[in-house]
Structure formats: structure tokens, C-alpha cells
Design a protein around this motif. Structure first.
Motif, PDB file in Angstrom:
ATOM      1  N   GLU A  50      23.480  68.829  -5.805  1.00 52.84           N
ATOM      2  CA  GLU A  50      23.560  69.368  -4.446  1.00 52.84           C
ATOM      3  C   GLU A  50      24.718  70.356  -4.304  1.00 52.84           C
ATOM      4  O   GLU A  50      24.690  71.228  -3.431  1.00 52.84           O
ATOM      5  CB  GLU A  50      23.722  68.220  -3.447  1.00 52.84           C
ATOM      6  CG  GLU A  50      22.463  67.367  -3.289  1.00 52.84           C
ATOM      7  CD  GLU A  50      22.708  66.123  -2.442  1.00 52.84           C
ATOM      8  OE1 GLU A  50      23.893  65.831  -2.158  1.00 52.84           O
ATOM      9  OE2 GLU A  50      21.728  65.457  -2.081  1.00 52.84           O
ATOM     10  N   ARG A  51      25.737  70.223  -5.155  1.00 48.92           N
ATOM     11  CA  ARG A  51      26.900  71.109  -5.122  1.00 48.92           C
ATOM     12  C   ARG A  51      26.827  72.191  -6.195  1.00 48.92           C
ATOM     13  O   ARG A  51      27.809  72.881  -6.449  1.00 48.92           O
ATOM     14  CB  ARG A  51      28.181  70.279  -5.274  1.00 48.92           C
ATOM     15  CG  ARG A  51      28.472  69.408  -4.055  1.00 48.92           C
ATOM     16  CD  ARG A  51      29.398  68.249  -4.405  1.00 48.92           C
ATOM     17  NE  ARG A  51      29.771  67.462  -3.230  1.00 48.92           N
ATOM     18  CZ  ARG A  51      28.975  66.598  -2.617  1.00 48.92           C
ATOM     19  NH1 ARG A  51      27.745  66.388  -3.073  1.00 48.92           N
ATOM     20  NH2 ARG A  51      29.392  65.928  -1.558  1.00 48.92           N
ATOM     21  N   VAL A 342      28.080  57.747  -0.935  1.00 51.84           N
ATOM     22  CA  VAL A 342      29.328  57.355  -1.588  1.00 51.84           C
ATOM     23  C   VAL A 342      29.555  58.149  -2.872  1.00 51.84           C
ATOM     24  O   VAL A 342      30.667  58.159  -3.409  1.00 51.84           O
ATOM     25  CB  VAL A 342      29.334  55.837  -1.892  1.00 51.84           C
ATOM     26  CG1 VAL A 342      29.323  55.049  -0.592  1.00 51.84           C
ATOM     27  CG2 VAL A 342      28.147  55.427  -2.757  1.00 51.84           C
ATOM     28  N   ALA A 343      28.503  58.803  -3.367  1.00 50.12           N
ATOM     29  CA  ALA A 343      28.658  59.623  -4.576  1.00 50.12           C
ATOM     30  C   ALA A 343      29.329  60.951  -4.252  1.00 50.12           C
ATOM     31  O   ALA A 343      30.098  61.483  -5.069  1.00 50.12           O
ATOM     32  CB  ALA A 343      27.297  59.867  -5.226  1.00 50.12           C
ATOM     33  N   GLY A 344      29.063  61.503  -3.075  1.00 52.86           N
ATOM     34  CA  GLY A 344      29.648  62.782  -2.681  1.00 52.86           C
ATOM     35  C   GLY A 344      31.169  62.791  -2.763  1.00 52.86           C
ATOM     36  O   GLY A 344      31.763  63.713  -3.354  1.00 52.86           O
ATOM     37  N   PRO A 352      37.113  69.551  -6.254  1.00 56.45           N
ATOM     38  CA  PRO A 352      37.375  69.995  -4.885  1.00 56.45           C
ATOM     39  C   PRO A 352      36.647  71.311  -4.612  1.00 56.45           C
ATOM     40  O   PRO A 352      36.403  72.105  -5.535  1.00 56.45           O
ATOM     41  CB  PRO A 352      38.898  70.192  -4.872  1.00 56.45           C
ATOM     42  CG  PRO A 352      39.402  69.277  -5.948  1.00 56.45           C
ATOM     43  CD  PRO A 352      38.350  69.312  -7.018  1.00 56.45           C
ATOM     44  N   PRO A 353      36.244  71.535  -3.356  1.00 59.47           N
ATOM     45  CA  PRO A 353      35.436  72.718  -3.020  1.00 59.47           C
ATOM     46  C   PRO A 353      35.990  74.047  -3.524  1.00 59.47           C
ATOM     47  O   PRO A 353      35.228  74.965  -3.823  1.00 59.47           O
ATOM     48  CB  PRO A 353      35.407  72.672  -1.483  1.00 59.47           C
ATOM     49  CG  PRO A 353      35.575  71.220  -1.151  1.00 59.47           C
ATOM     50  CD  PRO A 353      36.494  70.664  -2.193  1.00 59.47           C
ATOM     51  N   ASP A 354      37.308  74.187  -3.650  1.00 63.29           N
ATOM     52  CA  ASP A 354      37.876  75.472  -4.066  1.00 63.29           C
ATOM     53  C   ASP A 354      38.130  75.547  -5.574  1.00 63.29           C
ATOM     54  O   ASP A 354      38.724  76.512  -6.062  1.00 63.29           O
ATOM     55  CB  ASP A 354      39.185  75.735  -3.317  1.00 63.29           C
ATOM     56  CG  ASP A 354      40.212  74.636  -3.554  1.00 63.29           C
ATOM     57  OD1 ASP A 354      39.793  73.513  -3.943  1.00 63.29           O
ATOM     58  OD2 ASP A 354      41.411  74.892  -3.369  1.00 63.29           O
ATOM     59  N   LYS A 355      37.667  74.541  -6.325  1.00 60.94           N
ATOM     60  CA  LYS A 355      37.896  74.521  -7.765  1.00 60.94           C
ATOM     61  C   LYS A 355      36.600  74.863  -8.514  1.00 60.94           C
ATOM     62  O   LYS A 355      35.515  74.433  -8.130  1.00 60.94           O
ATOM     63  CB  LYS A 355      38.393  73.138  -8.217  1.00 60.94           C
ATOM     64  CG  LYS A 355      39.714  72.729  -7.589  1.00 60.94           C
ATOM     65  CD  LYS A 355      40.852  73.633  -8.048  1.00 60.94           C
ATOM     66  CE  LYS A 355      42.186  73.164  -7.470  1.00 60.94           C
ATOM     67  NZ  LYS A 355      43.296  74.031  -7.884  1.00 60.94           N
ATOM     68  N   PRO A 356      36.681  75.616  -9.627  1.00 62.90           N
ATOM     69  CA  PRO A 356      35.479  75.990 -10.378  1.00 62.90           C
ATOM     70  C   PRO A 356      34.962  74.826 -11.225  1.00 62.90           C
ATOM     71  O   PRO A 356      35.700  73.896 -11.548  1.00 62.90           O
ATOM     72  CB  PRO A 356      35.969  77.129 -11.280  1.00 62.90           C
ATOM     73  CG  PRO A 356      37.432  76.844 -11.476  1.00 62.90           C
ATOM     74  CD  PRO A 356      37.902  76.236 -10.181  1.00 62.90           C
ATOM     75  N   SER A 357      33.680  74.884 -11.560  1.00 63.38           N
ATOM     76  CA  SER A 357      33.080  73.875 -12.433  1.00 63.38           C
ATOM     77  C   SER A 357      32.402  74.515 -13.645  1.00 63.38           C
ATOM     78  O   SER A 357      31.985  73.814 -14.558  1.00 63.38           O
ATOM     79  CB  SER A 357      32.042  73.051 -11.654  1.00 63.38           C
ATOM     80  OG  SER A 357      30.984  73.878 -11.195  1.00 63.38           O
TER      81      SER A 357
END
Length: 368
Positions: A50-51, A342-344, A352-357
Motif C-alpha cells: 500500500e506504501r 497494526v501492520a501500518g 518513515p514517510p520522508d525516507k526512501p525505500s
């Protein structure tokens, strides 16, 4: 697919004369379960998708990599690469956990460690009946017997606990309902009231038939196959029935609750009711402090109390266990109440939203 199955599960193998469909079906379900994601891992993978975070399965079980290159994080079920090994060891040692929480002033039962049957009886008499017996290092409620009131019951429970470990805990029995409080990254994200596996009498059917009726619920399956686990008769069920003077053929009165388990684990047929919205702030803070004390990034607190909406300071109760790698099934798919994401929060903790994956990947193709 045929080549991947054990010889006895292949369709081209002639069945033995004593071949039983239901037994073989359950074996096949368990075989498949060992190779599919469990509810907890599956919920984490779904949250990552989802992210738009890439993931890669690293073995046939629950080891998964999220992200790429130097941004990657790994999980094994609900244990992450950030989970402290010392914290996991502490959570698995119920005596150490009890001592740490007691020193912090958190509510825990009195406790003694024993290795012999006679010592277990003496510990029970010293602590005061009723008591609980459980293996020092155990999970899923295996080998646990509660509300023991006589030396004979303690001796029988000791033999069952010894099947799961040589060191046994004898502790005071706390009256109340079993609750699992889930803490992720220092925040309580879900709470569930757990009810032991049971049947409700209708005044017509035997307990054995009522179990069969309960197991017809399409939500119940083998192990973690479905949202709920099927009820089964075992020593614990027989002991609880015997306490009531019942057996499989007893016909309980209409509306009577007959418990077949003394612990409320979902893996032994229990059910879960979401209580996240009504938990008292003191109980919320108590769970967060307990997980912080053990130093877990993801942890579950097993808390017994008669009313989760009242503060433990007034209503009483106690922490009977702290769990590393807690299961998410009761929260993402409760039997009653609101399902919780609870997984989110776990994925947000790792990414974190501002970190790359992701990392840049170049593919070169062509002819030779």
C-alpha cells in the motif's frame, strides 16, 4: 506441483487401506500453511504494498526483506531487524520479566520457579491457592494450567507443563479477563479481549456435538489457516469438564457457557473482541511502560483484569506475560469489533514517510 509434494501426498500414490480423508486433508492444510505467509506477515506485506515499498521473500517461511540496497529492512513474522536480541531473551524468560516489571511498580503476580513436583506443591502453598502453572519458556498457552486449587491439581498440571520445559513457574492466579495489548514503536496501537475456546449450551445437544457445530463456522480452520482455529478435545478440555462433573456426552443447559480451554490463545480455539477504543489511559500507559522496560520495538502485553475500562490501580489485575514477536491475527481480524491496522505502524516505523525505500537499478540487455 506434484514434484513439490511429499510422496504420500501425491495424487499418483495409491492410498493405504487405513487412509482417512479428514486426517489427510488436515495434514495437507498444515503442509500448505508452512509454506504460506501467516496472518501477521501477510498483513505487513500488504501494508508495504500500500506504501509502494518493494518486498522480497527470502525463504519458504516468514523471512521477508522490505526495501532495497542500503534502505532495506528485514522481518521474521513480527520480529524486525531492529528488535533487540536481549529483549527477545528477556521476554522469553518469564521470571526475569516478572522481576523487571515488579521493580518498576507495575502489577505482576507472585511467582516461584520449580523443577520438581513436590517443590511445585510447596510453592503453591507458599504463594497461596489458587495458582497458575506454566513452563518458564513457552508460548501459545502450551502447558499452561490455571486456577489450580489443590495439591493434586498442581501435580497433574506439573506433568503437563514438563512436556514443554524442565523449569516450571508457579504463580498466583489473577481473576479477570485476558487482554492482549499491542505496542509498536512506543505507542499502543490495539487492544483485544481474548475469550477461551468454549461452547454455549442449547439444552439439546451434547458438548461433543456443540463442538462440531462450532467448528462448522467457515471462519474456523486448522492452525492459522483462517481467522479462527477449530476447537479440539485434549487433556485440558477433559480436565475442565471433569471439574464441572461433565464429559463429552453431557448436555449443558440452554445459555450455559462451557469452557474447553483455561487460556484464551487464538491458536487453541479462542476468540478476540477489539477493545482499543475503551481501554483506560492508565492501562494504556502501563502496557507502554512494560514494553519499554523490556526494550522491544514490537511487543504484546498479556494483561488480566475484570474491566479494561477501569484503571488497574482501582480494578486490580496483573501482567502475566510480555511477548516478543506478538501475533497480529486477533487485531487485524477480531471475532467482534473493529479490525485494526497494526501492520501500518510497523512499516511506518521502518520506513518513515520522508525516507526512501528504493535504490536506482539499471538493467543492460541486448544480444551476444
Amino acid at each position: 506441483l506434484q514434484d513439490l509434494l511429499p510422496a504420500e501426498l501425491r495424487s499418483d500414490a495409491a492410498p493405504e487401506p487405513d487412509w482417512d480423508f479428514e486426517t489427510e486433508r488436515d495434514r495437507f492444510i498444515r503442509y500448505a500453511q508452512r509454506r504460506e505467509f501467516g496472518p501477521s506477515t501477510a498483513s505487513l506485506v500488504k501494508a508495504a504494498e500500500e506504501r509502494d515499498i518493494p518486498w522480497l521473500r527470502l525463504n519458504q517461511y516468514s523471512l521477508v526483506q522490505f526495501g532495497q540496497g542500503r534502505y532495506q529492512h528485514r522481518i521474521q513474522a513480527t520480529t524486525t531487524g531492529r528488535t533487540s536480541n536481549i529483549a527477545v531473551e528477556l521476554a522469553g524468560d518469564k521470571e526475569e520479566t516478572n522481576g523487571i516489571l515488579r521493580d518498576l511498580g507495575l502489577p505482576v503476580p507472585k511467582q516461584d520457579l520449580v523443577r520438581g513436583k513436590r517443590d511445585a506443591v510447596r510453592a503453591a502453598e507458599r504463594i497461596g491457592y489458587p495458582v497458575v502453572l506454566k513452563p518458564l519458556s513457552g508460548n501459545h498457552g502450551r502447558g499452561v494450567s490455571i486456577n489450580l486449587r489443590t495439591a493434586e491439581e498442581v501435580e497433574t498440571a506439573f506433568e503437563k507443563a514438563r512436556e514443554h520445559g524442565s523449569t516450571i513457574i508457579v504463580e498466583s492466579y489473577i481473576e479477570g479477563f485476558d487482554h492482549r495489548l499491542l505496542v509498536v514503536n512506543g505507542r499502543l496501537v490495539a487492544a483485544a479481549k481474548r475469550v477461551p475456546g468454549h461452547v454455549v449450551g442449547d439444552g439439546e445437544n451434547t458438548i461433543e456435538r456443540l463442538v462440531a457445530i462450532v467448528n462448522e463456522d467457515p471462519r474456523r480452520g486448522v492452525g492459522h489457516e483462517k481467522v479462527l482455529t477449530r476447537l479440539e478435545f485434549d487433556h485440558q478440555a477433559e480436565r475442565l469438564l471433569a471439574k464441572l462433573g461433565y464429559d463429552k456426552e453431557t448436555v449443558p443447559a440452554k445459555g450455559e457457557f462451557v469452557y474447553l480451554r483455561s487460556t484464551a490463545n487464538l491458536s487453541t480455539g479462542g476468540t478476540a473482541i477489539d477493545v482499543t477504543d475503551v481501554i483506560h489511559p492508565d492501562n494504556r500507559e502501563m502496557a507502554i511502560r512494560a514494553i519499554r522496560a523490556i526494550d522491544l520495538d514490537i511487543g504484546g502485553v498479556d494483561f488480566l483484569t475484570r474491566d479494561i475500562t477501569e484503571s488497574y490501580r482501582q480494578a486490580g489485575g496483573g501482567i502475566c506475560e510480555v511477548n516478543a514477536g506478538p501475533g497480529f491475527r486477533m487485531h487485524v481480524a477480531p471475532s467482534e469489533g473493529t479490525p485494526r491496522d497494526v501492520a501500518g505502524p510497523v512499516i511506518d516505523m521502518l520506513f518513515p514517510p520522508d525516507k526512501p525505500s528504493r535504490i536506482a537499478i539499471a538493467a543492460v540487455t541486448g544480444t551476444n
